[in-house]
Design a protein around this motif. Structure first.
Motif, PDB file in Angstrom:
ATOM      1  N   ARG A 186       0.620  -1.324  -0.166  1.00 41.39           N
ATOM      2  CA  ARG A 186      -0.202  -0.155  -0.276  1.00 41.39           C
ATOM      3  C   ARG A 186       0.811   1.642   0.085  1.00 41.39           C
ATOM      4  O   ARG A 186       0.555   2.240  -0.879  1.00 41.39           O
ATOM      5  CB  ARG A 186      -1.133   0.185   1.216  1.00 41.39           C
ATOM      6  CG  ARG A 186      -2.467  -1.102   1.450  1.00 41.39           C
ATOM      7  CD  ARG A 186      -3.046  -1.335   2.505  1.00 41.39           C
ATOM      8  NE  ARG A 186      -4.092  -0.069   2.537  1.00 41.39           N
ATOM      9  CZ  ARG A 186      -4.609   0.387   2.761  1.00 41.39           C
ATOM     10  NH1 ARG A 186      -3.987  -0.376   4.939  1.00 41.39           N
ATOM     11  NH2 ARG A 186      -4.923   1.785   3.448  1.00 41.39           N
ATOM     12  N   MET A 223     -10.035  10.188  -3.276  1.00 44.10           N
ATOM     13  CA  MET A 223     -10.133   9.658  -1.548  1.00 44.10           C
ATOM     14  C   MET A 223     -11.377   9.177  -1.344  1.00 44.10           C
ATOM     15  O   MET A 223     -11.388   7.592  -0.440  1.00 44.10           O
ATOM     16  CB  MET A 223     -10.205  10.843  -0.692  1.00 44.10           C
ATOM     17  CG  MET A 223      -8.914  11.582  -0.867  1.00 44.10           C
ATOM     18  SD  MET A 223      -8.314  12.566   0.277  1.00 44.10           S
ATOM     19  CE  MET A 223      -7.043  12.927  -0.165  1.00 44.10           C
ATOM     20  N   TYR A 283     -11.468   5.686  -3.272  1.00 46.36           N
ATOM     21  CA  TYR A 283     -10.826   4.772  -2.133  1.00 46.36           C
ATOM     22  C   TYR A 283     -12.290   3.751  -0.896  1.00 46.36           C
ATOM     23  O   TYR A 283     -11.697   3.305  -0.536  1.00 46.36           O
ATOM     24  CB  TYR A 283      -9.625   5.102  -2.468  1.00 46.36           C
ATOM     25  CG  TYR A 283      -8.753   3.874  -1.113  1.00 46.36           C
ATOM     26  CD1 TYR A 283      -8.403   2.626  -1.672  1.00 46.36           C
ATOM     27  CD2 TYR A 283      -8.203   4.196  -0.034  1.00 46.36           C
ATOM     28  CE1 TYR A 283      -7.505   2.228  -1.264  1.00 46.36           C
ATOM     29  CE2 TYR A 283      -8.103   3.312   0.755  1.00 46.36           C
ATOM     30  CZ  TYR A 283      -7.554   2.320   0.437  1.00 46.36           C
ATOM     31  OH  TYR A 283      -6.917   1.916   0.930  1.00 46.36           O
ATOM     32  N   ARG A 284     -12.159   4.921  -0.091  1.00 49.20           N
ATOM     33  CA  ARG A 284     -13.119   4.788   1.307  1.00 49.20           C
ATOM     34  C   ARG A 284     -13.901   4.635   0.556  1.00 49.20           C
ATOM     35  O   ARG A 284     -14.266   2.988   1.364  1.00 49.20           O
ATOM     36  CB  ARG A 284     -13.549   6.114   1.886  1.00 49.20           C
ATOM     37  CG  ARG A 284     -13.327   5.599   2.905  1.00 49.20           C
ATOM     38  CD  ARG A 284     -12.625   5.433   3.911  1.00 49.20           C
ATOM     39  NE  ARG A 284     -11.734   5.950   3.974  1.00 49.20           N
ATOM     40  CZ  ARG A 284     -10.585   5.714   4.980  1.00 49.20           C
ATOM     41  NH1 ARG A 284     -10.666   4.480   5.230  1.00 49.20           N
ATOM     42  NH2 ARG A 284      -9.607   6.826   5.155  1.00 49.20           N
ATOM     43  N   GLY A 341     -11.311   0.115   0.434  1.00 51.26           N
ATOM     44  CA  GLY A 341     -10.364   1.043   2.112  1.00 51.26           C
ATOM     45  C   GLY A 341     -10.708   0.241   2.692  1.00 51.26           C
ATOM     46  O   GLY A 341     -11.398  -0.584   3.131  1.00 51.26           O
ATOM     47  N   ARG A 342      -9.210   0.145   4.057  1.00 48.52           N
ATOM     48  CA  ARG A 342      -9.346  -0.685   4.711  1.00 48.52           C
ATOM     49  C   ARG A 342      -8.738   0.082   6.092  1.00 48.52           C
ATOM     50  O   ARG A 342      -8.639   1.402   5.959  1.00 48.52           O
ATOM     51  CB  ARG A 342      -8.274  -1.378   4.557  1.00 48.52           C
ATOM     52  CG  ARG A 342      -8.352  -2.934   3.240  1.00 48.52           C
ATOM     53  CD  ARG A 342      -7.642  -4.143   3.619  1.00 48.52           C
ATOM     54  NE  ARG A 342      -6.330  -3.210   3.103  1.00 48.52           N
ATOM     55  CZ  ARG A 342      -5.941  -3.560   1.956  1.00 48.52           C
ATOM     56  NH1 ARG A 342      -7.028  -3.657   0.787  1.00 48.52           N
ATOM     57  NH2 ARG A 342      -4.927  -2.265   1.012  1.00 48.52           N
TER      58      ARG A 342
END
Length: 146
Positions: A85, A129, A132-133, A137-138
């Motif tokens: 990542r 962002m 991705y979330r 997202g993690r």
């Protein structure tokens, strides 16, 4: 709590002012710095090198303190080793910076110029962002106290 917010705002304003004064909000200057085979502009190397001085001092101070001024512990990543990542994010960051001449901090500071390019960049960054979330997202990595 108010002092902590005020300190964060002051730090953000100081950082943004430094980006404006050093002209890092100018994509043409950044791209000229990255163009080592053409009309190379080394001035940003001095900006980045100059940033090492207060950063080094801050690390020295941090190592001598038990806690920051406005918190109970320092929050540092528990895992100090690069992972996929981190490497992937660094590659995306570098590609974006090299293609456009902006990265997140200078892009936000560039909003003060009112240029549509900065607004578009920040909107795309925020969209990325959010995407991705909601897709990959993690939870954020754990932090340890120091």
């Amino acid at each position: 709590m108010f002092a902590r917010i005020l300190a964060a705002v002051a730090c953000g304003l100081l950082f943004g002012a430094g980006l404006v004064v050093s002209d890092m909000i100018n994509p043409a200057r950044v791209l000229a710095f990255l163009d080592i085979t053409g009309n190379w502009d080394p001035s940003l190397a001095f900006v980045m090198g100059g940033a090492l001085i207060p950063s080094s001092i801050a690390y020295l101070i941090r190592n001598k303190r038990r806690a920051p001024v406005f918190d109970t512990t320092f929050h540092v990543p528990a895992n100090g080793k690069p992972d996929g990542r981190l490497v992937g994010g660094a590659v995306l960051f570098g590609l974006g910076w090299g293609l456009v001449g902006l990265c997140p901090g200078p892009a936000i500071a560039a909003l003060t110029t009112g240029r549509w390019e900065a607004v578009l960049f920040v909107a795309a960054m925020l969209g990325g962002m959010i995407a991705y979330r909601f897709t990959l997202g993690r939870p954020m990595p754990a932090y340890t106290s120091r």
